[in-house]
Design an enzyme around this catalytic site. Structure first.
Site, short mmCIF file in Angstrom:
data_model
loop_
_atom_site.label_atom_id
_atom_site.label_comp_id
_atom_site.label_asym_id
_atom_site.label_seq_id
_atom_site.Cartn_x
_atom_site.Cartn_y
_atom_site.Cartn_z
N PRO A 2 0.82 -1.21 0.00
CA PRO A 2 0.00 0.00 0.00
C PRO A 2 0.85 1.26 0.00
CG PRO A 2 -0.62 -1.50 1.80
CD PRO A 2 0.69 -1.95 1.26
N GLU A 3 0.59 2.11 -0.97
CA GLU A 3 1.18 3.44 -1.02
C GLU A 3 0.04 4.42 -0.83
OE1 GLU A 3 3.83 3.80 -4.44
OE2 GLU A 3 4.20 1.65 -4.43
N HIS A 96 -4.71 -14.53 8.26
CA HIS A 96 -3.69 -14.21 9.27
C HIS A 96 -4.16 -13.03 10.12
CE1 HIS A 96 -1.45 -16.57 6.31
NE2 HIS A 96 -0.60 -16.84 7.27
N ARG A 115 2.67 -11.16 6.74
CA ARG A 115 4.11 -11.12 7.05
C ARG A 115 4.42 -10.38 8.35
NH1 ARG A 115 6.40 -9.28 1.33
NH2 ARG A 115 8.33 -9.03 2.49
N ARG A 156 20.67 17.84 -4.75
CA ARG A 156 20.82 16.45 -4.31
C ARG A 156 21.53 15.63 -5.37
NH1 ARG A 156 19.75 18.29 -0.33
NH2 ARG A 156 21.80 17.45 -0.02
#
Length: 275
Positions: A2-3, A96, A115, A156
């Site tokens: 998920p973003e 889970h 996980r 940068r």
DNA sequence: CTTGTACCCTGACCGC
DNA sequence: TGCGGTCAGGGTACAA
């Protein structure tokens, strides 16, 4: 994975279900999804009995604002998911379940995480606000203009893709949408952030917003594990331009999409469009 | 300050 | 059919 679009989709799904409800009981089945510095006991004590006033999102965090200036912060990481119901809605999908929060309307909020990389923690609102201040700008908010992005990239030397993944510079982008936005902008992900021209920064800015907005409209990308609430799938995966498409042809120019590794993560790009 | 790397975790997948 | 190795990656910790 998920973003921003996936977490925002989940927020929109959860908000009407949770706003105004009181958490009447907490059951933790997997202690390690209670994130430090909380432990199951302190987490339960902090949230049990409190009313959920609002469901917010900041970057990839989901925030349940609780009465008494408390915040229940959710980090879904890779495989965190939610379901809501009187009983577990889809036991074959949610195999889970790591935590259950009972609500005062007789339903339960189920947190499932194969996980167990994600999890829940509680904190005072003031602590959360201090942390939130360290996060970069929200790319879909009006205040996120090309100048803001330019400031985050200028000077940068790090590759622009790595900078986009840094939540202190721009909040909410992950591996999928960073790659998609760079392709849409026609920028090589390996370019130093500071080497982008003004025109390129503007193109990238537009690409980030367009990519995120379209993904949000499609309820996110279900590539591997992501599901919205109660197992609902996203639809953006069919519209990915480069992510996960190694060896396939670029939708814009037909060149073969390649995969490289940056900072230990896969990056997908079109060598022709992103020269 | 910046930049890079290891780690966590399980299931899907691949080659043999 | 099994089995070992690899990979997925967000956030954090830590080293240089």
């Amino acid at each position: 994975m998920p973003e921003l679009p996936e977490v925002e989709t989940i927020r929109r799904d959860l908000a009407p279900e949770l706003a105004g409800r009181r958490i009447t009981a907490v059951r933790i089945h997997q202690a390690d999804i209670v994130l430090s510095p909380d432990d199951p006991g302190s987490f339960t004590a902090a949230v049990r009995g409190r009313r959920i006033e609002q469901v917010d999102r900041r970057a990839k965090y989901l925030l349940l604002r609780l009465e008494g200036d408390a915040v229940l912060q959710v980090q879904l990481r890779m495989t965190g998911r939610f379901a809501v119901g009187e009983t577990l809605p889809d036991p074959e999908e949610f195999t889970h379940v790591a935590a259950e929060l009972d609500l005062d309307d007789g339903r339960t909020l189920f947190y499932d995480d194969v996980r167990r990389l994600g999890g829940l923690r509680s904190m005072d609102a003031s602590v959360w606000e201090a942390r939130a201040a360290q996060l970069g700008p929200e790319p879909l908010e009006a205040a996120f203009g090309p100048d803001v992005l330019s400031r985050q990239l200028s000077g940068r030397k790090a590759p622009v893709k790595n900078l986009l993944l840094d939540q202190r510079r721009v909040a909410g982008l992950g591996n999928i949408y960073a790659a998609e936005a760079l392709h849409r902008a026609g920028i090589d992900p390996r370019r130093a952030g500071g080497s982008l021209s003004r025109t390129e920064v503007e193109a990238l800015h537009d690409a980030i917003r367009e990519t995120l907005e379209e993904a949000l409209q499609a309820a996110g990308t279900t590539f591997r594990n992501y599901r919205a609430v109660n197992g609902r799938s996203g639809r953006f995966q069919s519209r990915l331009r480069v992510y996960g498409r190694e060896g396939e042809s670029c939708r814009r120019c037909g060149e073969t999409v390649v995969r490289i590794v940056q900072a230990g993560r896969s990056t997908f790009l079109c060598p022709a469009c992103q020269a």
